[in-house]
Design an enzyme around this catalytic site. Structure first.
Site, PDB file in Angstrom:
ATOM      1  N   ARG A 111       3.207 -19.597  -1.824  1.00  0.00           N
ATOM      2  CA  ARG A 111       3.586 -19.868  -0.436  1.00  0.00           C
ATOM      3  C   ARG A 111       5.093 -20.097  -0.371  1.00  0.00           C
ATOM      4  O   ARG A 111       5.720 -20.469  -1.373  1.00  0.00           O
ATOM      5  CB  ARG A 111       2.846 -21.089   0.106  1.00  0.00           C
ATOM      6  N   ASN A 113      11.506  -8.523 -18.452  1.00  0.00           N
ATOM      7  CA  ASN A 113      11.378  -9.116 -19.776  1.00  0.00           C
ATOM      8  C   ASN A 113      10.050  -8.684 -20.413  1.00  0.00           C
ATOM      9  O   ASN A 113       9.400  -7.762 -19.952  1.00  0.00           O
ATOM     10  CB  ASN A 113      11.501 -10.646 -19.650  1.00  0.00           C
ATOM     11  N   THR A 145      -0.383 -13.507  -3.000  1.00  0.00           N
ATOM     12  CA  THR A 145      -1.507 -12.876  -2.324  1.00  0.00           C
ATOM     13  C   THR A 145      -1.176 -12.426  -0.911  1.00  0.00           C
ATOM     14  O   THR A 145      -1.990 -11.761  -0.274  1.00  0.00           O
ATOM     15  CB  THR A 145      -2.702 -13.840  -2.256  1.00  0.00           C
ATOM     16  N   ASP A 162      -2.356   2.006  -9.347  1.00  0.00           N
ATOM     17  CA  ASP A 162      -3.251   2.980  -8.723  1.00  0.00           C
ATOM     18  C   ASP A 162      -2.640   3.391  -7.383  1.00  0.00           C
ATOM     19  O   ASP A 162      -2.508   4.572  -7.079  1.00  0.00           O
ATOM     20  CB  ASP A 162      -4.640   2.382  -8.506  1.00  0.00           C
ATOM     21  N   HIS A 199     -11.489  -3.978  -5.911  1.00  0.00           N
ATOM     22  CA  HIS A 199     -12.877  -3.606  -6.198  1.00  0.00           C
ATOM     23  C   HIS A 199     -13.809  -4.313  -5.219  1.00  0.00           C
ATOM     24  O   HIS A 199     -13.503  -5.399  -4.717  1.00  0.00           O
ATOM     25  CB  HIS A 199     -13.234  -3.974  -7.638  1.00  0.00           C
ATOM     26  N   ARG A 238      10.832 -22.714   0.951  1.00  0.00           N
ATOM     27  CA  ARG A 238      11.955 -22.862   1.883  1.00  0.00           C
ATOM     28  C   ARG A 238      12.783 -21.585   1.860  1.00  0.00           C
ATOM     29  O   ARG A 238      12.611 -20.732   0.986  1.00  0.00           O
ATOM     30  CB  ARG A 238      12.835 -24.058   1.507  1.00  0.00           C
TER      31      ARG A 238
END
Length: 211
Positions: free
Chosen positions: A187, A83, A172, A91, A113, A190
């Protein structure tokens, strides 16, 4: 090693190297071209995307506006939809599987960085030159994934097949296949199972059928 080889090896490289700047400038200009097209200019849009993206399957549709950084480092499977405001800072390598759907404002980033401020400003290369350096970690997204609005995928993340990533999530770490995951940081909430089928939601299913 060449700058491109350094990127692939996951070691520090200078994003200001002329050969990298030339790739990015070409892609950034193509982003502008794409973003100035009308939605019904299907063939024109497909042509521009083929010039931006390294590999692309059939049935790719991106609403736009788009912002690819290198473009050539991205591979997208078939039947992909993104969308509004799809951003890929590729990179490092970015791979997206088949039959994925992304909501608005999805961002995928691969560069990393230095944490120390002085190292972000300048570091000394092996050749003795002082340059601004960073490195990149690839992002891999499996087949049949759905991302809600405003999802950000961070460097080095792998997301398995069949995942749903909730709106506003910042991913992450790796997400295993067939997971519903959400949050900041994202996280696993389920596993996605047959119990999630629309077949169990007759009030929403109405007169439609699950295949």
């Amino acid at each position: 090693m060449s700058p491109e080889e350094k990127i692939r090896a996951g070691v520090l490289f200078c994003p200001g190297e002329p050969e990298l700047v030339a790739i990015k400038r070409k892609t950034h200009n193509l982003n502008v071209d794409y973003n100035q097209t009308h939605e019904d200019e299907v063939e024109k849009r497909a042509t521009i995307l083929s010039e931006i993206i390294g590999e692309m399957g059939e049935g790719v549709r991106i609403q736009g506006p788009i912002a690819f950084h290198y473009g050539k480092h991205t591979k997208i499977g078939k039947n992909f939809f993104a969308n509004f405001n799809f951003t890929v800072q590729d990179d490092g390598e970015v791979t997206i599987g088949n039959d994925c759907n992304f909501g608005p404002n999805v961002t995928i980033v691969t560069p990393v960085h230095p944490m120390v401020a002085s190292e972000r400003r300048l570091m000394r290369t092996g050749a003795g030159e002082e340059k601004r350096l960073c490195y990149a970690k690839p992002v891999h997204i499996g087949n049949d994934c759905w991302f809600g609005a405003n999802v950000t995928v961070c460097p080095g993340v792998t997301i398995g097949d069949g995942c749903v990533i909730g709106a506003g999530s910042v991913v992450t770490r790796d997400i295993p296949a067939n997971s519903f995951a959400a949050g900041v940081p994202c996280r696993v909430i389920r596993e996605i199972t047959e119990a999630d089928s629309m077949a169990h939601m007759p009030e929403v299913l109405a007169d439609n059928q699950v295949l």
